[in-house]
Structures are given as structure tokens and as C-alpha cells.
Design a protein around this motif. Structure first.
Motif, PDB file in Angstrom:
ATOM      1  N   THR A   5      39.998  48.601  31.735  1.00  0.00           N
ATOM      2  CA  THR A   5      39.100  49.602  31.168  1.00  0.00           C
ATOM      3  C   THR A   5      37.658  49.101  31.173  1.00  0.00           C
ATOM      4  OG1 THR A   5      40.846  50.485  29.740  1.00  0.00           O
ATOM      5  CG2 THR A   5      38.581  50.972  29.114  1.00  0.00           C
ATOM      6  N   ASN A   6      37.476  47.845  30.754  1.00  0.00           N
ATOM      7  CA  ASN A   6      36.127  47.271  30.731  1.00  0.00           C
ATOM      8  C   ASN A   6      35.552  47.145  32.137  1.00  0.00           C
ATOM      9  OD1 ASN A   6      36.097  46.979  27.927  1.00  0.00           O
ATOM     10  ND2 ASN A   6      36.997  44.934  28.011  1.00  0.00           N
TER      11      ASN A   6
ATOM     12  N   ILE B 157      44.739  38.201  34.219  1.00  0.00           N
ATOM     13  CA  ILE B 157      43.563  38.759  33.548  1.00  0.00           C
ATOM     14  C   ILE B 157      43.560  40.284  33.558  1.00  0.00           C
ATOM     15  CG2 ILE B 157      42.262  36.724  34.256  1.00  0.00           C
ATOM     16  CD1 ILE B 157      40.666  38.553  36.158  1.00  0.00           C
ATOM     17  N   TRP B 158      44.420  40.885  34.383  1.00  0.00           N
ATOM     18  CA  TRP B 158      44.375  42.340  34.553  1.00  0.00           C
ATOM     19  C   TRP B 158      45.180  43.057  33.469  1.00  0.00           C
ATOM     20  CZ3 TRP B 158      41.039  44.649  37.844  1.00  0.00           C
ATOM     21  CH2 TRP B 158      40.421  43.808  38.763  1.00  0.00           C
ATOM     22  N   THR B 159      44.703  42.920  32.249  1.00  0.00           N
ATOM     23  CA  THR B 159      45.281  43.619  31.104  1.00  0.00           C
ATOM     24  C   THR B 159      44.688  45.024  31.036  1.00  0.00           C
ATOM     25  OG1 THR B 159      43.531  42.888  29.617  1.00  0.00           O
ATOM     26  CG2 THR B 159      45.452  41.436  29.858  1.00  0.00           C
ATOM     27  N   PRO B 160      45.308  45.938  30.278  1.00  0.00           N
ATOM     28  CA  PRO B 160      44.720  47.283  30.129  1.00  0.00           C
ATOM     29  C   PRO B 160      43.283  47.239  29.593  1.00  0.00           C
ATOM     30  CG  PRO B 160      46.986  47.298  29.393  1.00  0.00           C
ATOM     31  CD  PRO B 160      46.647  45.864  29.678  1.00  0.00           C
TER      32      PRO B 160
ATOM     33  N   VAL C 188      33.962  41.991  30.630  1.00  0.00           N
ATOM     34  CA  VAL C 188      34.262  41.344  31.896  1.00  0.00           C
ATOM     35  C   VAL C 188      33.670  39.941  31.910  1.00  0.00           C
ATOM     36  CG1 VAL C 188      33.920  41.464  34.405  1.00  0.00           C
ATOM     37  CG2 VAL C 188      34.382  43.555  33.093  1.00  0.00           C
ATOM     38  N   SER C 189      32.458  39.824  31.382  1.00  0.00           N
ATOM     39  CA  SER C 189      31.814  38.532  31.226  1.00  0.00           C
ATOM     40  C   SER C 189      30.878  38.598  30.031  1.00  0.00           C
ATOM     41  CB  SER C 189      31.048  38.121  32.491  1.00  0.00           C
ATOM     42  OG  SER C 189      29.979  39.014  32.707  1.00  0.00           O
ATOM     43  N   ASP C 190      30.409  37.425  29.600  1.00  0.00           N
ATOM     44  CA  ASP C 190      29.544  37.348  28.423  1.00  0.00           C
ATOM     45  C   ASP C 190      28.165  36.833  28.819  1.00  0.00           C
ATOM     46  OD1 ASP C 190      31.483  38.086  26.407  1.00  0.00           O
ATOM     47  OD2 ASP C 190      32.425  36.145  26.781  1.00  0.00           O
TER      48      ASP C 190
END
Length: 206
Positions: A12-13, A5-8, A197-199
Motif C-alpha cells: 500500500t505504501n 518485505i512485500w507485506t500488505p 518505503v524508506s525514512d
């Protein structure tokens, strides 16, 4: 921790949300745009019910006429209770209920939602245990025009978002209880707020 899950974009988010929360420690742990919408749309003629308490409890209480908040964790309950006492709020009924089955096989935390009259609640927060079953019960409890707030909604209902644990993006099937919920609320207006990060979703009952 899932390293995938640790994409750029996610990093950033995550940083952006962390900074926001450091400067807004009195606000709920939901998507910031959802907080902004609630700040405008909640008002002192409304009654609310919150499943899963936190710093949101004081914030919601300031916005609403009356609030019932239900918590299952003893230590967390005491912490939030102190926050409510410090804020000197008199419009909150704060309840500690176990999520464990009692001697009769009932689950107090879950069963309390059945105590509310149908069409009696203007605003319900589903952000604790048993979210699927409480969300289904909330359909009947909300007034026409009432708001149902579902946090971490990407885990439960179909959303187009890049947040981690989006069950659609992960290729998973929607759980049966949530599928039933989605069908029953298909005609409701749906407002989607994301932090990346979440919705957070707010559903408005017709």
C-alpha cells in the motif's frame, strides 16, 4: 528482491509513493512529508551541499542561495548537468568526483567534504556513497541551526518505523561509524519523516 518485505502495508505504501512521484516528478526522491518541511524551511539566505545528485539538485538550488552538488557516476552527472542547464541556474557548483582511490590512496568523492570550512554550511544532504564518513564530517561543517538530511535513515540510525531494511527491526547491530554519529548528534533535534518505503531524517545542529 526480498519477498519478506512485500507485506500488505508495504505494498500500500509503495503504491502511494509511486502515485505521488508520478505527479511530482520535479521533487526529490525522499519522503513526501520531508519535502513539505523543506519547502517551508529552506530559504534564499542558506548555503547547501548535496552528496548524491538527482532531480533533487534543481529543486534544492531553487530554494537556496548557493548549492554545491557532488556526484560520482559519469552518465548520471551528465543527465543532471543537462537538467541544471535547462533550468538556467547560476547558483550551483556541480562536481564530478570519483569514488575510487587515486594513485595517492585518496578518495576524491570523500575527500571533498574536508574542503569546506567548519560551521559554514546551512544544509547538507547525505544521500550518496560513503554516507557514514560524510555524515561524521558534516557535524563540524554545519552551522549552528543547520540541517543535515539523511536519506534511507532506517538503515543507519535507530528509528521506530515499519520500513523494510530497518536494521533495528531486523535485529542487526548499528554499524560502528553510525553508532559514533548517533552519539555525537544525540543532543540534536531529530525530525523523522517516513513514506513507509524508506525514512528521511533531518537533524538540526544546536
Amino acid at each position: 528482491m526480498n519477498p519478506k518485505i512485500w507485506t500488505p502495508r508495504y505494498i500500500t505504501n509503495r503504491i502511494g509513493l509511486y502515485v505521488y512521484e508520478q505527479f511530482n516528478k520535479d521533487k526529490p526522491w525522499i519522503a513526501p512529508r520531508a519535502i513539505k518541511w523543506l519547502d517551508t524551511n529552506l530559504h534564499k539566505e542558506m548555503t547547501g551541499v548535496e552528496f548524491g545528485s538527482g532531480r533533487s539538485t534543481v529543486w534544492y538550488a531553487h530554494k537556496l542561495k548557493n548549492l554545491v552538488s557532488i556526484e560520482d557516476h559519469q552518465d548520471w552527472y551528465q543527465k543532471v548537468k543537462q537538467q541544471l542547464e535547462k533550468a538556467m541556474l547560476t547558483n550551483v557548483r556541480y562536481i564530478l568526483k570519483s569514488c575510487e582511490q587515486d594513485m595517492s590512496g585518496q578518495i576524491p568523492y570523500l575527500d571533498i567534504v574536508k574542503e569546506f570550512d567548519n560551521n559554514s554550511i546551512d544544509f547538507m544532504v547525505v544521500d550518496g556513497k560513503y554516507r557514514d564518513r560524510i555524515a561524521l564530517e558534516a557535524i563540524q561543517k554545519l552551522t549552528s541551526g543547520g540541517y543535515l538530511l539523511l536519506d534511507d535513515a532506517e538503515r543507519y540510525i535507530p528509528l521506530d518505523s515499519h520500513t523494510p531494511y530497518n536494521y533495528k527491526k531486523e535485529g542487526k547491530k548499528q554499524p560502528e561509524e553510525w553508532k559514533a554519529f548517533s552519539e555525537l548528534t544525540s543532543s540534536w533535534e531529530q525530525l523523522h519523516f517516513t513514506s513507509g518505503v524508506s525514512d528521511t531524517v533531518v537533524l538540526i545542529k544546536p
